[in-house]
Enzyme design. Structure first.
Site, PDB file in Angstrom:
ATOM      1  N   ASP A  11       0.866  -1.178   0.000  1.00  8.55           N
ATOM      2  CA  ASP A  11       0.000   0.000   0.000  1.00  8.55           C
ATOM      3  C   ASP A  11       0.903   1.228   0.000  1.00  8.55           C
ATOM      4  OD1 ASP A  11      -2.225  -1.572   0.079  1.00  8.55           O
ATOM      5  OD2 ASP A  11      -2.622  -1.300   2.208  1.00  8.55           O
ATOM      6  N   ASP A 130     -13.875  -5.170  -2.018  1.00  7.50           N
ATOM      7  CA  ASP A 130     -13.796  -5.122  -0.558  1.00  7.50           C
ATOM      8  C   ASP A 130     -15.131  -5.629  -0.027  1.00  7.50           C
ATOM      9  OD1 ASP A 130     -11.274  -4.025  -0.644  1.00  7.50           O
ATOM     10  OD2 ASP A 130     -11.965  -1.953  -0.451  1.00  7.50           O
TER      11      ASP A 130
END
Lengths: 252, 202
Positions: A11, A130
């Site tokens: 990330d 997600d």
């Protein structure tokens, strides 16, 4: 024999690799190019770089980092975060990325998957979902970095993504992400059975057996971040462990 | 100098960068003169077969490729670039290819496999060639494709991978070579293959 893939996820925020717990409490970790090179040498099968702030700050994508990564490593890598139009796909692919992962923008405009697949090929379109369990025994699709429930059924959305031309589904479980108690096996198993495209399991890896479990129930690849970033699980040891469990892996 | 054919089918820079790793100088080009002068030609490619053939025609490159292949120049097709080397493809219709290697491109058709064939698979050597020097059956390369080559003569296959069928990974007919996987994305094994390619050019 086609092997199961181990994918470290990086990330990236303001040019640095970070890792949050349940998407919060972000801590600084490392330089994305150096970490990418390190994982590549350790035997990672692919890498994923997410620009984690791009989706809500509407920031332009980190093309410069993508170019540097492409120069430094010789394994495939995916770019995600803030991809909202076909032009974004083009930019990161031309900078050297192999695949592009799309999440919130595809929920808003599912045709984006189709357009990108037609223009650049299904192989480079990864639909990232997600998902979070709800009270009725299924999973809802969340967007905007896990902050907004769309009310869409995650399984149905994955099927639709495949029909629109996605080449792969990355399923990230918000419930298990950062908790390190294993992947959401039920969700991954359901998707692996229903879909004909590869599934990448994401969220929850804490120990080597977590990887073995999710790969055994049908996931084609397992993605993780902190266990690799903090050197809790060396990739070479993980590959040997999986190999001993009769899971096909590529060892370097 | 190795000419990397630029015909608007995705990013070519990764191939260029990987050539540099093995000391080969690449030039990304669609200039016919440069292609004629090159020591070897690489035909990369991702996307759909018919689009790629259309682009080769649009940029008027087919005749140049034919001429150079006839002269004996080494041509390496990578991924979709390898599929173009065959007679025809059944990807979303029926389309003619460059016909340097007899055979066709067909879709994977098995109930229990995921499509695309995506990830690292090992190469099984089918016949000896300097292309697979120092490459063994435990060496993995990165594949990503939904269609595969079915050569008329399996002897044109140097190495294959198992994925419901024997999937040609490296094909060769005289000076025409194809790699279905991505050597530029296949880590050390990919580099060894590019080194072997370099040795052939000399």
């Amino acid at each position: 024999m086609l092997t199961k893939r181990i994918i470290p996820c990086l990330d990236v925020d303001h040019g640095r690799v970070v890792k949050g717990k349940k998407f919060l409490d972000i801590q600084d970790v490392a330089d994305p190019v150096e970490l990418g090179r390190y994982y590549s040498e350790q035997g990672a099968d692919e890498l994923v770089f997410y620009d984690i702030t791009a989706s809500y700050e509407d920031r332009d994508i980190f093309i410069h980092i993508v170019e540097k990564v492409a120069e430094a490593i010789r394994i495939p890598f995916t770019i995600g975060g803030g991809i909202s139009k076909v032009e974004d796909f083009r930019k990161v692919l031309m900078a050297g990325a192999d695949k592009v992962s799309v999440n919130s923008a595809a929920v808003k405009n599912p045709q984006l998957i189709k357009e990108a697949a037609l223009r650049f090929g299904a192989q480079c379109v990864v639909l990232s979902i997600d998902a979070k369990r709800n009270n009725s025994g299924s999973w809802d699709v969340y967007v905007k970095g896990g902050r907004e429930n769309t009310g869409i059924d995650a399984i149905e959305w994955a099927k639709q993504g495949q029909a629109l031309g996605a080449g792969e589904i990355c399923i990230n479980s918000i419930d298990t992400d950062g908790v390190k108690k294993g992947y959401d096996l039920e969700l991954n198993q359901k998707l692996s059975r229903l879909l004909t495209i590869p599934i990448i399991a994401s969220g929850g890896a804490g120990k080597m057996d977590d990887f073995a479990e999710v790969l055994k129930i049908g996931a084609d690849a397992a993605l993780a971040a902190s266990v690799f970033h903090y050197k809790e699980i060396p990739i070479a040891d993980l590959k040997n462990y999986l190999y001993d469990q009769q899971i096909p892996v590529r060892r370097v | 100098m190795i000419a990397i054919v630029d015909y608007d089918v995705g990013n070519l820079k990764n191939v260029y960068t990987a050539l540099g790793d093995v000391g080969l100088e690449g030039t990304i080009t669609r200039d016919k003169k440069v292609l004629d002068q090159a020591d070897a030609i690489i035909l990369p490619g991702v996307g759909a077969f018919s689009d790629a053939m259309d682009n080769l025609t649009k940029f008027d490159l087919v005749e140049t490729l034919d001429r150079n292949v006839k002269k004996g120049k080494i041509l390496l097709g990578i991924c979709l670039g390898m599929q173009l080397l065959f007679d025809q493809s059944y990807e979303d219709g029926e389309f003619s290819g460059l016909s340097y290697i007899p055979g066709e491109i067909v879709k994977f058709n098995a109930p229990n496999i995921k499509i695309p064939h995506m990830g690292w698979n090992n190469l099984i050597i089918n016949r000896e060639s300097s292309l697979v020097k120092n490459i063994g059956n435990d060496d993995y390369v990165y594949f990503v494709h939904s269609y595969y080559a079915k050569p008329n003569d399996f002897n044109d296959v140097i190495a294959y991978a198992e994925y419901s069928v024997r999937v040609p990974g490296i094909v060769q007919k005289d000076n025409v070579i194809g790699m279905q996987f991505h050597p530029e994305k296949s880590s050390q094994v990919g580099l060894q293959l590019l080194k072997n390619f370099k040795e052939m050019i000399r």
